[in-house]
Write a protein that holds these residues in place. Structure first.
Motif, PDB file in Angstrom:
ATOM      1  N   GLU A   1       0.839  -1.198   0.000  1.00  0.00           N
ATOM      2  CA  GLU A   1       0.000   0.000   0.000  1.00  0.00           C
ATOM      3  C   GLU A   1       0.873   1.247   0.000  1.00  0.00           C
ATOM      4  OE1 GLU A   1      -3.808   1.835   2.464  1.00  0.00           O
ATOM      5  OE2 GLU A   1      -3.521  -0.306   2.188  1.00  0.00           O
ATOM      6  N   ARG A   2       0.338   2.321  -0.607  1.00  0.00           N
ATOM      7  CA  ARG A   2       0.938   3.650  -0.539  1.00  0.00           C
ATOM      8  C   ARG A   2      -0.017   4.562   0.211  1.00  0.00           C
ATOM      9  NH1 ARG A   2       3.407   5.151  -6.528  1.00  0.00           N
ATOM     10  NH2 ARG A   2       5.007   3.497  -6.603  1.00  0.00           N
ATOM     11  N   TYR A   3       0.562   5.433   1.022  1.00  0.00           N
ATOM     12  CA  TYR A   3      -0.293   6.300   1.832  1.00  0.00           C
ATOM     13  C   TYR A   3       0.376   7.649   2.040  1.00  0.00           C
ATOM     14  CZ  TYR A   3      -2.763   8.192   5.884  1.00  0.00           C
ATOM     15  OH  TYR A   3      -3.460   9.001   6.730  1.00  0.00           O
ATOM     16  N   ALA A   4      -0.409   8.711   1.848  1.00  0.00           N
ATOM     17  CA  ALA A   4       0.047  10.067   2.163  1.00  0.00           C
ATOM     18  C   ALA A   4      -0.960  10.648   3.153  1.00  0.00           C
ATOM     19  CB  ALA A   4       0.136  10.930   0.914  1.00  0.00           C
ATOM     20  N   GLU A   5      -0.493  10.957   4.359  1.00  0.00           N
ATOM     21  CA  GLU A   5      -1.419  11.496   5.359  1.00  0.00           C
ATOM     22  C   GLU A   5      -1.882  12.885   4.951  1.00  0.00           C
ATOM     23  OE1 GLU A   5       1.345  13.307   8.821  1.00  0.00           O
ATOM     24  OE2 GLU A   5       1.560  11.165   8.518  1.00  0.00           O
ATOM     25  N   GLU A   6      -3.111  13.223   5.335  1.00  0.00           N
ATOM     26  CA  GLU A   6      -3.695  14.520   4.998  1.00  0.00           C
ATOM     27  C   GLU A   6      -4.156  15.220   6.267  1.00  0.00           C
ATOM     28  OE1 GLU A   6      -6.797  14.088   2.124  1.00  0.00           O
ATOM     29  OE2 GLU A   6      -5.454  13.364   0.548  1.00  0.00           O
ATOM     30  N   HIS A   7      -3.950  16.531   6.311  1.00  0.00           N
ATOM     31  CA  HIS A   7      -4.371  17.346   7.449  1.00  0.00           C
ATOM     32  C   HIS A   7      -4.996  18.634   6.920  1.00  0.00           C
ATOM     33  CE1 HIS A   7      -1.841  14.820  10.075  1.00  0.00           C
ATOM     34  NE2 HIS A   7      -0.954  14.876   9.093  1.00  0.00           N
ATOM     35  N   LEU A   8      -6.139  19.017   7.481  1.00  0.00           N
ATOM     36  CA  LEU A   8      -6.759  20.290   7.134  1.00  0.00           C
ATOM     37  C   LEU A   8      -6.064  21.389   7.934  1.00  0.00           C
ATOM     38  CD1 LEU A   8      -9.021  21.639   5.475  1.00  0.00           C
ATOM     39  CD2 LEU A   8     -10.481  21.425   7.494  1.00  0.00           C
ATOM     40  N   VAL A   9      -5.529  22.397   7.235  1.00  0.00           N
ATOM     41  CA  VAL A   9      -4.739  23.457   7.869  1.00  0.00           C
ATOM     42  C   VAL A   9      -5.297  24.814   7.455  1.00  0.00           C
ATOM     43  CG1 VAL A   9      -2.457  24.538   7.986  1.00  0.00           C
ATOM     44  CG2 VAL A   9      -2.653  22.056   7.952  1.00  0.00           C
ATOM     45  N   GLU A  10      -5.411  25.719   8.426  1.00  0.00           N
ATOM     46  CA  GLU A  10      -5.859  27.091   8.162  1.00  0.00           C
ATOM     47  C   GLU A  10      -4.644  27.994   8.000  1.00  0.00           C
ATOM     48  OE1 GLU A  10      -8.774  28.815   7.966  1.00  0.00           O
ATOM     49  OE2 GLU A  10     -10.093  27.071   8.051  1.00  0.00           O
ATOM     50  N   LEU A  11      -4.564  28.671   6.851  1.00  0.00           N
ATOM     51  CA  LEU A  11      -3.478  29.607   6.590  1.00  0.00           C
ATOM     52  C   LEU A  11      -3.945  31.033   6.861  1.00  0.00           C
ATOM     53  CD1 LEU A  11      -2.238  28.281   3.104  1.00  0.00           C
ATOM     54  CD2 LEU A  11      -1.600  27.453   5.390  1.00  0.00           C
ATOM     55  N   ALA A  12      -3.098  31.811   7.522  1.00  0.00           N
ATOM     56  CA  ALA A  12      -3.304  33.256   7.620  1.00  0.00           C
ATOM     57  C   ALA A  12      -2.505  33.887   6.483  1.00  0.00           C
ATOM     58  CB  ALA A  12      -2.824  33.778   8.972  1.00  0.00           C
ATOM     59  N   LEU A  13      -3.194  34.528   5.556  1.00  0.00           N
ATOM     60  CA  LEU A  13      -2.565  35.032   4.335  1.00  0.00           C
ATOM     61  C   LEU A  13      -2.015  36.441   4.534  1.00  0.00           C
ATOM     62  CD1 LEU A  13      -5.297  33.815   1.819  1.00  0.00           C
ATOM     63  CD2 LEU A  13      -3.174  32.653   2.456  1.00  0.00           C
ATOM     64  N   VAL A  14      -0.871  36.679   3.896  1.00  0.00           N
ATOM     65  CA  VAL A  14      -0.186  37.969   4.025  1.00  0.00           C
ATOM     66  C   VAL A  14       0.192  38.465   2.638  1.00  0.00           C
ATOM     67  CG1 VAL A  14       1.788  39.178   5.040  1.00  0.00           C
ATOM     68  CG2 VAL A  14       0.726  37.279   6.283  1.00  0.00           C
ATOM     69  N   TRP A  15      -0.097  39.752   2.373  1.00  0.00           N
ATOM     70  CA  TRP A  15       0.277  40.359   1.096  1.00  0.00           C
ATOM     71  C   TRP A  15       0.444  41.860   1.273  1.00  0.00           C
ATOM     72  CZ3 TRP A  15      -4.683  37.695   1.009  1.00  0.00           C
ATOM     73  CH2 TRP A  15      -5.750  38.526   1.350  1.00  0.00           C
ATOM     74  N   ARG A  16       1.022  42.509   0.262  1.00  0.00           N
ATOM     75  CA  ARG A  16       1.145  43.975   0.268  1.00  0.00           C
ATOM     76  C   ARG A  16      -0.116  44.566  -0.348  1.00  0.00           C
ATOM     77  NH1 ARG A  16       4.356  46.509  -2.758  1.00  0.00           N
ATOM     78  NH2 ARG A  16       4.744  44.847  -4.284  1.00  0.00           N
TER      79      ARG A  16
ATOM     80  N   ILE B   1       1.112  32.266   7.106  1.00  0.00           N
ATOM     81  CA  ILE B   1       1.586  31.780   8.399  1.00  0.00           C
ATOM     82  C   ILE B   1       0.571  30.754   8.885  1.00  0.00           C
ATOM     83  CG2 ILE B   1       2.024  32.415  10.812  1.00  0.00           C
ATOM     84  CD1 ILE B   1       2.991  35.135   9.769  1.00  0.00           C
ATOM     85  N   ALA B   2       1.072  29.644   9.444  1.00  0.00           N
ATOM     86  CA  ALA B   2       0.163  28.577   9.873  1.00  0.00           C
ATOM     87  C   ALA B   2       0.860  27.687  10.890  1.00  0.00           C
ATOM     88  CB  ALA B   2      -0.296  27.747   8.675  1.00  0.00           C
ATOM     89  N   TYR B   3       0.058  26.879  11.571  1.00  0.00           N
ATOM     90  CA  TYR B   3       0.569  25.812  12.431  1.00  0.00           C
ATOM     91  C   TYR B   3       0.358  24.480  11.717  1.00  0.00           C
ATOM     92  CZ  TYR B   3       0.868  29.014  16.425  1.00  0.00           C
ATOM     93  OH  TYR B   3       1.203  30.041  17.269  1.00  0.00           O
ATOM     94  N   LEU B   4       1.423  23.663  11.648  1.00  0.00           N
ATOM     95  CA  LEU B   4       1.335  22.344  11.042  1.00  0.00           C
ATOM     96  C   LEU B   4       1.511  21.270  12.113  1.00  0.00           C
ATOM     97  CD1 LEU B   4       3.593  22.825   7.875  1.00  0.00           C
ATOM     98  CD2 LEU B   4       1.208  23.495   8.212  1.00  0.00           C
ATOM     99  N   PRO B   5       0.765  20.159  12.022  1.00  0.00           N
ATOM    100  CA  PRO B   5       0.967  19.052  12.967  1.00  0.00           C
ATOM    101  C   PRO B   5       2.336  18.420  12.714  1.00  0.00           C
ATOM    102  CG  PRO B   5      -0.525  18.399  11.215  1.00  0.00           C
ATOM    103  CD  PRO B   5      -0.285  19.865  11.022  1.00  0.00           C
TER     104      PRO B   5
ATOM    105  N   ARG C   1      -8.799  36.871   4.698  1.00  0.00           N
ATOM    106  CA  ARG C   1      -7.359  36.743   4.932  1.00  0.00           C
ATOM    107  C   ARG C   1      -6.994  35.347   5.427  1.00  0.00           C
ATOM    108  NH1 ARG C   1      -5.119  41.958   4.953  1.00  0.00           N
ATOM    109  NH2 ARG C   1      -6.690  43.616   5.149  1.00  0.00           N
ATOM    110  N   ARG C   2      -7.920  34.407   5.290  1.00  0.00           N
ATOM    111  CA  ARG C   2      -7.676  33.028   5.705  1.00  0.00           C
ATOM    112  C   ARG C   2      -7.978  32.103   4.533  1.00  0.00           C
ATOM    113  NH1 ARG C   2      -7.453  32.729  11.465  1.00  0.00           N
ATOM    114  NH2 ARG C   2      -6.787  30.567  11.177  1.00  0.00           N
ATOM    115  N   LEU C   3      -7.272  30.989   4.507  1.00  0.00           N
ATOM    116  CA  LEU C   3      -7.491  30.004   3.456  1.00  0.00           C
ATOM    117  C   LEU C   3      -7.263  28.615   4.052  1.00  0.00           C
ATOM    118  CD1 LEU C   3      -7.975  29.437   0.399  1.00  0.00           C
ATOM    119  CD2 LEU C   3      -5.489  29.501   0.115  1.00  0.00           C
ATOM    120  N   ALA C   4      -8.251  27.733   3.910  1.00  0.00           N
ATOM    121  CA  ALA C   4      -8.123  26.353   4.368  1.00  0.00           C
ATOM    122  C   ALA C   4      -7.530  25.511   3.238  1.00  0.00           C
ATOM    123  CB  ALA C   4      -9.479  25.795   4.783  1.00  0.00           C
ATOM    124  N   VAL C   5      -6.459  24.788   3.541  1.00  0.00           N
ATOM    125  CA  VAL C   5      -5.812  23.923   2.554  1.00  0.00           C
ATOM    126  C   VAL C   5      -5.649  22.532   3.150  1.00  0.00           C
ATOM    127  CG1 VAL C   5      -4.584  25.853   1.495  1.00  0.00           C
ATOM    128  CG2 VAL C   5      -3.457  24.511   3.299  1.00  0.00           C
TER     129      VAL C   5
END
Length: 300
Positions: free
Chosen positions: A39-54, A160-164, A220-224
């Protein structure tokens, strides 16, 4: 009569004890086994990004009634393009773009405040930005009041985000980039890491996305979906893996014997376990390892 009943109870109890002993011996000598499957497996996590731009708030040059060039839509504009018209007592005044970018007819009050310096410090929860307020077509404005904002282009979309901090994600972080999907079913894109800091079981990251979708600009947030490194191995039932003496092991059927084998791996969805080291696909293992012991077995 009492003696007879006592003898019957004794005989029944003895029979049950003999049967239980025989059944346990039968189970130990005829265990249920299963094949390890590749088997092949890639773990997935829902992460909220705080977006930054000029960005830059575009002020109204006069007092009057606002007419937006894009009729309230986010528009890609060039330097000098008309963004809006303000109609007042002195006539119509055109509001033009000072630079190329996206004109966003929304404001949330965080313009000039939301950025790296305010989000990066410490390990606190990333703040939720206020809901953006749409600039309405035909609304009255005063001189200097914001009619929208310009998000400069070209520029990199930072976040900017927190990753497990799982082993698979930690390995990607060490390589300086992580893989994400912007939506389920999308092709993964690579986020380059500018900086990262460990806080317990989380990693705070400052990264750059290779895309700049204008549809997320009002907020200013994006879920990936964060993808850990894809791992290959042998899938077995979760109950086939146990710990003994500080070792993570499975019981492998070798000929007519059960033998302990040290393994490494990760849990999978559906009460399964992916063995990444120590077991090859096609090998027979005991389905339930808890309480088992090495020795001879009869499979059929």
């Amino acid at each position: 009569m009492r003696a007879y009943l006592a003898m019957v109870v004794f005989m029944v109890s003895g029979g049950v004890a003999v049967y239980v002993s025989w059944f346990r011996h039968y189970q130990e000598s005829h265990p249920r086994v299963t094949w390890g499957r590749p088997e092949r497996y890639a773990e997935e996590h829902l992460v909220e990004l705080a977006l930054v731009w000029r960005e830059e708030v575009i002020p109204s040059p006069a007092t009057g009634t606002l007419s937006l060039a894009g009729k309230g839509r986010i528009c890609r504009v060039a330097r000098g393009d008309a963004l809006a018209t303000v109609k007042g007592g002195g006539g119509a005044v055109v509001v033009r773009s000072p630079a190329p970018g996206y004109f966003v007819p929304y404001l949330d009050g965080q313009e000039g405040k939301w950025g790296f310096s305010s989000l990066w410090r410490g390990d606190g929860v990333l703040p939720d930005p206020p809901s953006p307020k749409a600039i309405a077509e035909g609304s009255p404005v005063t001189r200097g009041q914001g009619v929208g904002k310009l998000v400069y282009q070209p520029q990199e979309l930072r976040c900017i985000a927190y990753l497990p901090l799982t082993p698979a994600v930690a390995e990607e972080i060490r390589r300086g980039r992580v893989k994400v999907r912007l939506a389920s079913g999308d092709r993964p894109v690579m986020m380059e890491l500018r900086a990262h800091q460990t806080y317990g079981v989380r990693e705070k990251i400052y990264g750059t996305l290779p895309v700049f979708p204008p549809g997320m600009l009002p907020g200013r947030r994006l879920a990936v979906i964060l993808l850990g490194r894809e791992q290959e191995g042998t899938a077995v039932p979760e109950e086939a893996v146990t710990f003994t003496g500080g070792r993570q092991v499975v019981f492998v059927v070798t000929g007519s014997e059960l033998r302990l084998r040290d393994v490494q791996g990760i849990p999978l969805p559906g009460e399964r376990f992916l063995v990444t080291e120590g077991l090859a696909a096609g090998e027979l293992v005991l389905e339930k390892a808890e309480g088992a012991r090495e020795g001879r077995v009869k499979l059929w």
